[in-house]
Scaffold this active site. Structure first.
Site, PDB file in Angstrom:
ATOM      1  N   SER A 192       0.824  -1.483  -0.221  1.00  0.00           N
ATOM      2  CA  SER A 192       0.199  -0.027   0.225  1.00  0.00           C
ATOM      3  C   SER A 192       0.910   1.418   0.071  1.00  0.00           C
ATOM      4  CB  SER A 192      -1.187   0.191   1.229  1.00  0.00           C
ATOM      5  OG  SER A 192      -1.665   1.179   1.607  1.00  0.00           O
ATOM      6  N   TYR A 205      -1.790  -1.197  10.280  1.00  0.00           N
ATOM      7  CA  TYR A 205      -1.968  -1.019   9.581  1.00  0.00           C
ATOM      8  C   TYR A 205      -0.334  -1.303   8.481  1.00  0.00           C
ATOM      9  CZ  TYR A 205      -3.682  -1.502   4.604  1.00  0.00           C
ATOM     10  OH  TYR A 205      -3.454  -1.678   2.983  1.00  0.00           O
TER      11      TYR A 205
HETATM   12  P1  NAD Z   1     -11.766  -6.037   0.614  1.00  0.00           P
HETATM   13  O1  NAD Z   1     -12.318  -5.928   1.870  1.00  0.00           O
HETATM   14  O2  NAD Z   1     -12.296  -5.658  -0.823  1.00  0.00           O
HETATM   15  O3  NAD Z   1     -10.444  -6.570   0.254  1.00  0.00           O
HETATM   16  C1  NAD Z   1     -10.312  -6.946   1.186  1.00  0.00           C
HETATM   17  C2  NAD Z   1     -10.644  -8.599   1.399  1.00  0.00           C
HETATM   18  O4  NAD Z   1      -9.682  -9.269   2.732  1.00  0.00           O
HETATM   19  C3  NAD Z   1     -11.888  -9.199   1.983  1.00  0.00           C
HETATM   20  O5  NAD Z   1     -12.850  -9.477   0.905  1.00  0.00           O
HETATM   21  C4  NAD Z   1     -11.516 -10.601   2.815  1.00  0.00           C
HETATM   22  O6  NAD Z   1     -11.984 -11.488   2.293  1.00  0.00           O
HETATM   23  C5  NAD Z   1     -10.214 -10.745   2.769  1.00  0.00           C
HETATM   24  N1  NAD Z   1      -9.717 -10.913   3.879  1.00  0.00           N
HETATM   25  C6  NAD Z   1      -9.253 -10.029   5.284  1.00  0.00           C
HETATM   26  N2  NAD Z   1      -9.666 -10.553   6.286  1.00  0.00           N
HETATM   27  C7  NAD Z   1      -9.115 -12.108   5.641  1.00  0.00           C
HETATM   28  C8  NAD Z   1      -9.440 -13.264   6.863  1.00  0.00           C
HETATM   29  N3  NAD Z   1      -9.030 -13.468   8.721  1.00  0.00           N
HETATM   30  N4  NAD Z   1      -8.985 -14.653   6.630  1.00  0.00           N
HETATM   31  C9  NAD Z   1      -9.478 -14.675   4.976  1.00  0.00           C
HETATM   32  N5  NAD Z   1      -9.826 -13.193   4.503  1.00  0.00           N
HETATM   33  C10 NAD Z   1      -9.820 -12.036   4.626  1.00  0.00           C
HETATM   34  O7  NAD Z   1     -10.729  -4.434   0.115  1.00  0.00           O
HETATM   35  P2  NAD Z   1      -9.150  -3.760  -0.564  1.00  0.00           P
HETATM   36  O8  NAD Z   1      -9.220  -2.674  -0.244  1.00  0.00           O
HETATM   37  O9  NAD Z   1      -9.741  -4.667  -2.158  1.00  0.00           O
HETATM   38  O10 NAD Z   1      -8.500  -5.152  -0.540  1.00  0.00           O
HETATM   39  C11 NAD Z   1      -7.663  -6.032  -0.881  1.00  0.00           C
HETATM   40  C12 NAD Z   1      -5.853  -5.588  -0.568  1.00  0.00           C
HETATM   41  O11 NAD Z   1      -5.609  -4.006  -0.954  1.00  0.00           O
HETATM   42  C13 NAD Z   1      -5.806  -5.432   0.897  1.00  0.00           C
HETATM   43  O12 NAD Z   1      -4.605  -5.995   1.575  1.00  0.00           O
HETATM   44  C14 NAD Z   1      -5.598  -3.978   1.212  1.00  0.00           C
HETATM   45  O13 NAD Z   1      -4.569  -4.011   2.753  1.00  0.00           O
HETATM   46  C15 NAD Z   1      -5.680  -3.400   0.299  1.00  0.00           C
HETATM   47  N6  NAD Z   1      -5.397  -1.689  -0.053  1.00  0.00           N
HETATM   48  C16 NAD Z   1      -6.018  -1.373  -0.564  1.00  0.00           C
HETATM   49  C17 NAD Z   1      -6.217   0.060  -0.637  1.00  0.00           C
HETATM   50  C18 NAD Z   1      -7.562   0.587  -1.077  1.00  0.00           C
HETATM   51  O14 NAD Z   1      -7.996   2.075  -0.844  1.00  0.00           O
HETATM   52  N7  NAD Z   1      -8.269  -0.715  -1.153  1.00  0.00           N
HETATM   53  C19 NAD Z   1      -5.330   0.724  -0.748  1.00  0.00           C
HETATM   54  C20 NAD Z   1      -4.184   0.073  -0.598  1.00  0.00           C
HETATM   55  C21 NAD Z   1      -3.669  -1.427  -0.050  1.00  0.00           C
END
Ligand code: NAD
Ligand code: MG
Length: 300
Positions: A192, A205
């Protein structure tokens, strides 16, 4: 004089996707794609494959929604069979993704498992390998993010869950996958912008995202001599359920992403090509890198 040739399809990145504010909203964790308002774009109607991952077998964690969903759709349209991991309560979201994958004629394997615990995390890999008949691509994408304004209020339970989901699970899953990966395999971790520019309300985080970058670089150097490439993708603010299920304070949701140089949040669809690139042989000389997809935020 003939008319100047025009470029029919040259979208402006400032307005190519939703560029206004978002309605304030809060979902119960882990958040649900089908409840996001406005809906997120995962490339459902735009991503076109060209056989770049033909015959590959991929495991993606957090694949039911957000970035993982966009990656799953893109991988399948590029010719891969895909195993999808998610939390059991996200079954409806996961089934939507499976239906989209099945439309491509490729396999979707649904594997709910709580990867914040070692046994289910390791079992997930064994189940994926047995259902897919092997493994070529691992995407450690699941993540846990809960906003907490003050260090004095950050509980050990939250700190532990964030570390277990974002860091330990990556370690367990990757270690379990390793004996199944051969030359040409690719591991991609989702880090991230928080790894470089931590928000004060995301101490735990942001710490994990810096760790993921570091793990990625060290493991990349360890596995490159074996012909396995490890890289990371660092998203900026992307419109996904994670952000409205505790990831941001609710009052921050309306202006989410508007401080980026492009002036808007990103959509999951804008991340998928980075993962396809890192998974495919086109990135054969890219090792230990982090691709930044963040609307122009400052990154190394
Ligand atoms: P999202 O909520 O769609 O996806 C995150 C997923 O993590 C969830 O759908 C869930 O299935 C999974 N998860 C969480 N805890 C879990 C557990 N204990 N067991 C199994 N699965 C679990 O959100 P997203 O933003 O698409 O996140 C995906 C990745 O992107 C993450 O690593 C997040 O940190 C990273 N990210 C997101 C952003 C943003 O702005 N959305 C920015 C930087 C990084
Ligand atoms: Mg989800």
């Amino acid at each position: 004089m003939p008319d100047q040739p025009t470029t029919p399809d040259l979208p402006d990145p400032r307005t190519q996707y939703h560029s206004g504010e978002f309605p304030e909203q809060t979902h119960e964790w882990p958040g649900f794609d089908h409840k996001l308002d406005p809906k997120a774009d995962h490339g459902e109607s735009t991503y076109r494959g060209s056989g770049r991952l033909l015959g590959r077998k991929a495991l993606i964690t957090g694949a039911d929604s957000g970035i993982g969903r966009a990656v799953a759709i893109a991988f399948a349209r590029e010719g891969a069979d895909v195993a999808l991991n998610y939390v059991a309560s996200e079954q409806d979201d996961a089934e939507e993704v499976a239906a989209l994958i099945e439309q491509t004629g490729h396999k979707a394997v649904l594997l709910p498992a709580d990867i914040s615990f070692e046994e289910p995390a390791r079992g997930l890999v064994r189940d994926a390998v047995s259902a897919l008949g092997g493994l070529d691509i691992l995407v450690n994408n699941a993540g846990y993010q809960q906003s907490c304004e003050d260090l004095s209020e950050l509980t050990s339970d939250q700190f532990d869950k964030t570390l277990r989901t974002n860091v330990y699970a990556m370690f367990w899953i990757t270690q379990e996958a390793l004996p199944h990966l051969s030359e040409g395999a690719s591991i991609i971790n989702t880090t991230s912008i928080q790894a470089y520019d931590p928000s004060p309300h995301l101490l735990d985080y942001a710490t994990t995202k810096a760790a993921i970058n570091n793990f990625t670089k060290g493991l990349a150097a360890q596995l490159a001599p074996k012909g396995i490439r490890v890289n990371a993708v660092a998203p900026g603010p992307i419109w996904t359920p994670l952000q409205v299920s505790g990831g941001q304070p609710p009052q921050a949701v309306p202006k989410f992403g508007q401080k980026t140089p492009l002036g808007r949040a990103g959509q999951p669809a804008e991340l998928a090509p980075a993962y396809v690139y890192l998974a495919s042989a086109e990135s054969s000389y890219v090792v230990g890198s982090t691709l930044h997809v963040n609307g122009g935020e400052t990154s190394p």
